[in-house]
Motif scaffolding. Sequence first.
Motif, PDB file in Angstrom:
ATOM      1  N   GLU A 186     -11.306 -17.781  -5.617  1.00  0.00           N
ATOM      2  CA  GLU A 186     -10.017 -17.354  -5.055  1.00  0.00           C
ATOM      3  C   GLU A 186      -9.829 -15.852  -5.199  1.00  0.00           C
ATOM      4  OE1 GLU A 186      -6.180 -17.728  -3.250  1.00  0.00           O
ATOM      5  OE2 GLU A 186      -7.975 -18.979  -3.245  1.00  0.00           O
ATOM      6  N   ASN A 195      -3.840 -11.088   1.784  1.00  0.00           N
ATOM      7  CA  ASN A 195      -4.550 -12.358   1.746  1.00  0.00           C
ATOM      8  C   ASN A 195      -5.688 -12.363   2.763  1.00  0.00           C
ATOM      9  OD1 ASN A 195      -4.449 -15.420   3.146  1.00  0.00           O
ATOM     10  ND2 ASN A 195      -4.597 -15.369   0.920  1.00  0.00           N
ATOM     11  N   SER A 196      -6.763 -13.064   2.439  1.00  0.00           N
ATOM     12  CA  SER A 196      -7.945 -13.094   3.297  1.00  0.00           C
ATOM     13  C   SER A 196      -7.626 -13.570   4.707  1.00  0.00           C
ATOM     14  CB  SER A 196      -9.005 -14.001   2.668  1.00  0.00           C
ATOM     15  OG  SER A 196     -10.139 -14.092   3.480  1.00  0.00           O
ATOM     16  N   ASP A 214       3.541  -8.338  -0.010  1.00  0.00           N
ATOM     17  CA  ASP A 214       2.511  -9.361   0.181  1.00  0.00           C
ATOM     18  C   ASP A 214       2.330  -9.661   1.663  1.00  0.00           C
ATOM     19  OD1 ASP A 214       2.399  -9.474  -2.543  1.00  0.00           O
ATOM     20  OD2 ASP A 214       3.128 -11.536  -2.728  1.00  0.00           O
ATOM     21  N   ASN A 262     -12.123 -12.767  -1.622  1.00  0.00           N
ATOM     22  CA  ASN A 262     -11.305 -11.798  -0.893  1.00  0.00           C
ATOM     23  C   ASN A 262     -11.526 -10.386  -1.429  1.00  0.00           C
ATOM     24  OD1 ASN A 262      -9.359 -11.247   1.182  1.00  0.00           O
ATOM     25  ND2 ASN A 262      -7.841 -10.877  -0.416  1.00  0.00           N
ATOM     26  N   SER A 282      -1.512 -13.831  -7.021  1.00  0.00           N
ATOM     27  CA  SER A 282      -1.864 -15.111  -6.399  1.00  0.00           C
ATOM     28  C   SER A 282      -0.814 -15.547  -5.393  1.00  0.00           C
ATOM     29  CB  SER A 282      -2.004 -16.194  -7.471  1.00  0.00           C
ATOM     30  OG  SER A 282      -0.722 -16.540  -7.975  1.00  0.00           O
ATOM     31  N   GLY A 283      -1.181 -16.488  -4.547  1.00  0.00           N
ATOM     32  CA  GLY A 283      -0.189 -17.163  -3.734  1.00  0.00           C
ATOM     33  C   GLY A 283       0.791 -17.873  -4.651  1.00  0.00           C
ATOM     34  N   THR A 318      -7.842 -15.576  -1.598  1.00  0.00           N
ATOM     35  CA  THR A 318      -8.623 -16.068  -0.470  1.00  0.00           C
ATOM     36  C   THR A 318      -7.872 -17.140   0.302  1.00  0.00           C
ATOM     37  OG1 THR A 318     -10.636 -15.609  -1.743  1.00  0.00           O
ATOM     38  CG2 THR A 318     -10.856 -17.037   0.193  1.00  0.00           C
ATOM     39  N   HIS A 365      -4.606 -10.431  -2.530  1.00  0.00           N
ATOM     40  CA  HIS A 365      -3.632 -11.531  -2.577  1.00  0.00           C
ATOM     41  C   HIS A 365      -4.320 -12.887  -2.394  1.00  0.00           C
ATOM     42  CE1 HIS A 365       0.290 -13.249  -2.691  1.00  0.00           C
ATOM     43  NE2 HIS A 365       0.439 -13.451  -1.404  1.00  0.00           N
ATOM     44  N   CYS A 392       0.705 -12.775   3.378  1.00  0.00           N
ATOM     45  CA  CYS A 392       0.240 -14.067   2.862  1.00  0.00           C
ATOM     46  C   CYS A 392      -0.776 -14.780   3.741  1.00  0.00           C
ATOM     47  CB  CYS A 392       1.436 -14.989   2.635  1.00  0.00           C
ATOM     48  SG  CYS A 392       2.646 -14.295   1.478  1.00  0.00           S
ATOM     49  N   HIS A 405      -4.658 -18.263  -0.780  1.00  0.00           N
ATOM     50  CA  HIS A 405      -3.241 -18.162  -1.125  1.00  0.00           C
ATOM     51  C   HIS A 405      -2.786 -19.341  -2.001  1.00  0.00           C
ATOM     52  CE1 HIS A 405       1.202 -17.720  -0.387  1.00  0.00           C
ATOM     53  NE2 HIS A 405       0.861 -16.456  -0.492  1.00  0.00           N
TER      54      HIS A 405
END
Length: 280
Positions: free
Chosen positions: A170, A116-117, A86, A174, A191-192, A143, A141, A88, A145
């Motif tokens: 979300e 992640n974005s 990941d 991303n 997901s975060g 937008t 991962h 993040c 988190h």
Amino acid sequence: MITVKQTVLILIFFVLIGCQAQQAGSLSLLDESNVKRPVPSFLVDNGKEQLIAKYENKTPTEFGENVSGVYTHFSSSKKEIALTFDACGGSHGNDVDEALIAFLKENKLPSTLFMNSRWIDQNTALFQELARDPLFQIENHGTHHKPLSVNGQSAWGISGTASVKEVIEEMKENQNKIEELTGKKPTLFRSGTAYYDDVAVQIAQDLGVQIVNYTILGDAGATYNAQQVKDALLRAQPGDIALLHMNQPTSGTAEGVKKAIPVLQKNGYTFVQLHSQHLQ
């Protein structure tokens, strides 16, 4: 000379023509096939409005990492493991574990990277470099988190998405960003915090997205030291998915991976990306 009778006939003729034209005009207005209507936004926005209507009144019954519909491993008759990392993003997550990435490249270790974005925004050139390398599979991962929830449930002190609309955004914002930068649409999502509720998982499925978690907690959010990372990875079984991080260079992740991989290879294990695997 035009007689009075002829004049009256001419007037009647034009009145009749005018009536016919008016009737034709009225018919064309009533004929809906001739009317150009705006395309409903859900048809051009991946079913967004349609999904909101479908799920906005549904109440979650599950919340966690192992919710129904979340994939945690894959089917394999071989000694195969999936390494997933990941990135993040955010104020404490925009760094790059260069030693880890260099090790993966040098040892030609196929890996799946969940991006992640915010991390992409801060490391766009590196992101594009990694995306061009067939060694790495790029996935989503999120937008912002956040835990994926329709009612704002939180995990590890992070508030989740608070509506169906936020759940969709979300994932989709991303996903769209990654597709614009790489030309490839990611279909896997983590997901975060790796927490979800069951309604959010159903929304993801409707969007054609598979939610992927893990069977091996590889570095516990980049808090493990090198020995703990090694020990976690050495517990691997065929079909396991390891969750690690590539954005915390001061953690024990890189050293732990470096220690574990040769042992796993000696024990006959190989490493695969997730896009070609049968997730379970």
